[in-house]
Design a protein around this motif. Structure first.
Motif, short mmCIF file in Angstrom:
data_model
loop_
_atom_site.label_atom_id
_atom_site.label_comp_id
_atom_site.label_asym_id
_atom_site.label_seq_id
_atom_site.Cartn_x
_atom_site.Cartn_y
_atom_site.Cartn_z
N PRO A 16 10.20 -56.39 30.02
CA PRO A 16 10.72 -57.53 30.78
C PRO A 16 10.10 -58.86 30.37
O PRO A 16 10.70 -59.91 30.62
CB PRO A 16 10.37 -57.18 32.23
N ARG A 17 8.93 -58.85 29.72
CA ARG A 17 8.23 -60.11 29.48
C ARG A 17 7.79 -60.33 28.04
O ARG A 17 7.65 -61.47 27.62
CB ARG A 17 6.99 -60.19 30.39
N TYR A 62 -0.19 -61.87 37.73
CA TYR A 62 -0.79 -62.65 38.81
C TYR A 62 -0.44 -64.14 38.69
O TYR A 62 -0.15 -64.64 37.61
CB TYR A 62 -2.31 -62.50 38.80
N HIS A 63 -0.55 -64.84 39.82
CA HIS A 63 -0.35 -66.29 39.81
C HIS A 63 -1.61 -67.02 39.36
O HIS A 63 -1.52 -68.15 38.88
CB HIS A 63 0.07 -66.77 41.20
N PHE A 64 -2.76 -66.40 39.52
CA PHE A 64 -4.00 -67.03 39.03
C PHE A 64 -4.09 -66.84 37.53
O PHE A 64 -3.84 -65.76 37.01
CB PHE A 64 -5.23 -66.42 39.71
N ARG A 65 -4.49 -67.91 36.83
CA ARG A 65 -4.61 -67.87 35.37
C ARG A 65 -6.08 -67.84 35.00
O ARG A 65 -6.83 -68.78 35.28
CB ARG A 65 -3.93 -69.09 34.73
N PHE A 66 -6.51 -66.76 34.38
CA PHE A 66 -7.91 -66.62 33.98
C PHE A 66 -8.24 -67.62 32.87
O PHE A 66 -7.39 -67.98 32.06
CB PHE A 66 -8.19 -65.20 33.50
N ALA A 67 -9.51 -68.05 32.85
CA ALA A 67 -9.92 -69.06 31.88
C ALA A 67 -11.29 -68.72 31.31
O ALA A 67 -12.12 -68.09 31.98
CB ALA A 67 -9.97 -70.44 32.53
N ALA A 114 5.67 -53.09 39.79
CA ALA A 114 6.65 -54.12 40.13
C ALA A 114 7.63 -54.24 38.97
O ALA A 114 7.28 -53.93 37.82
CB ALA A 114 5.96 -55.45 40.40
N PRO A 115 8.86 -54.68 39.23
CA PRO A 115 9.87 -54.75 38.16
C PRO A 115 9.46 -55.61 36.97
O PRO A 115 9.82 -55.30 35.84
CB PRO A 115 11.09 -55.34 38.88
N ASN A 116 8.71 -56.69 37.22
CA ASN A 116 8.34 -57.57 36.11
C ASN A 116 6.95 -57.27 35.56
O ASN A 116 6.46 -58.00 34.70
CB ASN A 116 8.42 -59.04 36.55
N MET A 172 3.72 -65.15 23.23
CA MET A 172 3.70 -63.72 23.55
C MET A 172 4.68 -63.40 24.67
O MET A 172 5.04 -62.23 24.87
CB MET A 172 2.29 -63.28 23.96
N THR A 173 5.09 -64.41 25.42
CA THR A 173 6.00 -64.24 26.55
C THR A 173 7.38 -64.74 26.15
O THR A 173 7.53 -65.86 25.65
CB THR A 173 5.51 -65.02 27.77
N ARG A 174 8.39 -63.93 26.37
CA ARG A 174 9.73 -64.32 25.94
C ARG A 174 10.26 -65.48 26.77
O ARG A 174 9.89 -65.65 27.94
CB ARG A 174 10.68 -63.13 25.99
N GLN A 175 11.10 -66.28 26.17
CA GLN A 175 11.70 -67.41 26.87
C GLN A 175 12.50 -66.92 28.06
O GLN A 175 13.28 -65.97 27.96
CB GLN A 175 12.60 -68.20 25.92
N GLY A 176 12.30 -67.57 29.19
CA GLY A 176 13.03 -67.21 30.39
C GLY A 176 12.36 -66.15 31.24
O GLY A 176 12.78 -65.91 32.38
N ALA A 177 11.30 -65.51 30.72
CA ALA A 177 10.61 -64.49 31.51
C ALA A 177 9.72 -65.16 32.54
O ALA A 177 9.17 -66.24 32.31
CB ALA A 177 9.77 -63.60 30.60
N ARG A 178 9.56 -64.52 33.67
CA ARG A 178 8.74 -65.08 34.74
C ARG A 178 7.33 -64.53 34.67
O ARG A 178 7.11 -63.43 34.21
CB ARG A 178 9.35 -64.75 36.10
#
Length: 528
Positions: free
Chosen positions: A116-117, A291-296, A452-454, A522-528
């Motif tokens: 999916p991603r 996750y919504h948090f982005r590791f740094a 989860a689906p994504n 690494m993440t396809r365009q349009g993927a969430r």
């Protein structure tokens, strides 16, 4: 035929604490976005979430390695044997398929199940990055207990595993690595001439070199890794980091004209290693987690985690090696310039790069979808790897899937439909295994359905990856609080690290042959 996903696996089997954590990290995006805008809060969350993720499994040092089923001084210090998270367990008498039968569970049918991603670039990077430290025994016959790893993220794909290899790759002038110009851009030099390794590269090796024809040998690049020419994607990334090393070395030489070759080389090498770790944390791991948090990678992170019980010397485990066999990511045909090539034709594929150019190939890989990680989705060409993986896991007497779930703080499953709600998967497991407690770790890891689906990865695989990836990356000595500073990297080196966040950043400053803007992700365009 693609498996049906009409009925999802119940996440109730993952336990209340795991479900609540997943829900908290994947819900309430506005709150997470707000928290990440406040730097002190972000730093605290970053360190706390990483620490919590790694603590989901008992920390290193492990009491056992693959050396023996008891603890000795040698087993605690000899890292030519792999670490292991759990003690060896003898498999059941019967109740399990042969390795060949188990490998059939991985084989792709007529069509690939897409991720999916993820893009193919993610698959390329995953193999290239992990092959730097997840290195099995190179002897023939292979000993599954042994490894040939330095156990560090040290960019040996570029610099080699030892000083002799590094020296063979250096110019000893201006801190540069050896290269040659093709179409105005740098490439590694040729390793061979008339089918024989050149004298200057006698310290380098290539896996399965004896199986190559003289014509194939003459296309090989001189790279630090014996796997450097194994597949097109691996070679693309090595070429990119060669260019980046030489770019950084020239940058340093311009700013610090009194530095000699040795200091220029070593400082550029330090910068490149930390640059890779930053890409792993900020692009690769953030891509994997939903996750919504982005590791740094924060320079203060090592100080904040210094007292964490897992902050110990790196030692790659047998299980970590096993969980990274993501062959289902690779499509059966790969986009290469204006062509679609069967995957097998991209093996030993360095000669494919100069024609389309590095930028075009990175964009091709970024626009092509990867396969979904799971059963029934690996190209038949790679079946032998799955056979070997099951056989090696049994030779090492790795505990079964359910035992690792428990070790990672998941409840044990009682039925195959709690592993996957996909009837094709659960029924196939039921036909081959006597009961769910007999399920091989290697099979169970990839049979388990994502939560989860994504989500890209199933829960157990996600947790093992997080535990080992963070503890492997963040214990690197270059990240220590007294080392990660301008004295080690130079002020200009610190700026290079600070301003680099993605592979796209690295690519776009290293394609003089075709400098146009390209989509690299690494993440396809349009993927969430």
């Amino acid at each position: 035929m693609a498996p049906s996903r009409a009925r999802a696996r119940s996440i109730a089997t993952d336990g209340a604490a795991n479900r609540l954590r997943f829900l908290a990290l994947t819900s309430g995006r506005p709150l997470w976005d707000l928290a990440q805008r406040v730097q002190p809060v972000r730093r605290h969350l970053n360190a706390s979430l990483i620490d919590h993720a790694v603590r989901e499994m008992p920390p290193r040092p492990e009491p056992l390695s693959t050396m023996a089923d008891y603890t000795s001084w040698a087993s605690l210090t000899d890292r030519t044997f792999s670490g292991r998270h759990m003690p060896p367990v003898s498999g059941p008498e019967g109740g399990r398929p042969t390795p060949e039968q188990a490998a059939d569970l991985f084989t792709r049918g007529d069509a690939m199940i897409p991720c999916p991603r993820s893009t193919v670039l993610f698959a390329y990077f995953a193999q290239w990055f992990t092959d730097g430290f997840l290195r099995g025994d190179t002897h023939v016959p292979r000993d599954p207990r042994k490894n040939s790893s330095n156990h560090h993220i040290d960019l040996n794909q570029l610099y080699g595993l030892d000083e002799a290899a590094t020296a063979a790759l250096r110019t000893f002038d201006g801190g540069l690595l050896k290269s040659r110009l093709v179409n105005g851009a740098e490439f590694p030099p040729k390793l061979c001439e008339n089918g024989k390794i050149k004298d200057e590269f006698s310290a380098l090796s290539v896996i399965r070199f004896d199986e190559l024809t003289d014509a194939q040998r003459d296309t090989l690049f001189a790279t630090g890794s014996d796997r450097g020419n194994i597949q097109l994607g691996f070679t693309m990334l090595t070429v990119l980091f060669l260019r980046e090393h030489n770019r950084v070395a020239r940058l340093l030489a311009g700013h610090y004209p009194r530095w000699d070759d040795e200091r220029l080389f070593q400082t550029a090498r330090n910068i490149l290693i930390v640059l890779l770790i930053k890409l792993v944390v900020e692009e690769y791991i953030n891509h994997i987690t939903p996750y919504h948090f982005r590791f740094a990678l924060d320079p203060r992170l090592s100080t904040m985690l210094a007292r964490a019980p897992w902050h110990r010397e790196n030692w790659a485990s047998a299980e970590f090696n096993l969980v990274y066999r993501w062959h289902s990511l690779i499509p059966s045909k790969l986009a290469v310039g204006d062509r679609e090539l069967p995957m097998a034709e991209t093996l030993v594929g360095g000669a494919l790069i100069p024609g389309p150019g590095l930028g075009r190939l990175f964009e091709d890989a970024s626009r092509q979808r990867a396969g979904r990680i799971g059963l029934f989705n690996t190209d038949p060409v790679l079946r032998a790897v799955d056979v070997a993986s099951v056989a090696e896991s049994r030779a090492l007497k790795l505990a079964p899937y359910n035992s690792y779930r428990e070790h990672c703080r998941f409840p044990r499953v009682r039925r195959f439909d709690q592993v996957s709600g996909d009837a094709r998967v659960s029924e196939a497991l039921g036909e081959l295994y006597r009961n769910v407690d007999d399920l091989d770790l290697y099979v169970g890891l990839f049979a388990e359905e994502p939560g989860a689906p994504n989500a890209m990865l199933p829960p157990l695989l996600t947790k093992i990856i997080a535990i080992d990836a963070f503890s492997q990356a963040l214990t690197n000595p270059l990240l220590a609080s007294r080392v990660f500073n301008a004295a080690t990297f130079s002020p200009h080196g610190m700026k290079v690290i600070a301003t680099t966040r993605t592979l796209s950043d690295v690519l776009h400053r290293n394609v003089p042959e075709d400098p146009r803007p390209r989509f690299v992700s690494m993440t396809r365009q349009g993927a969430r």
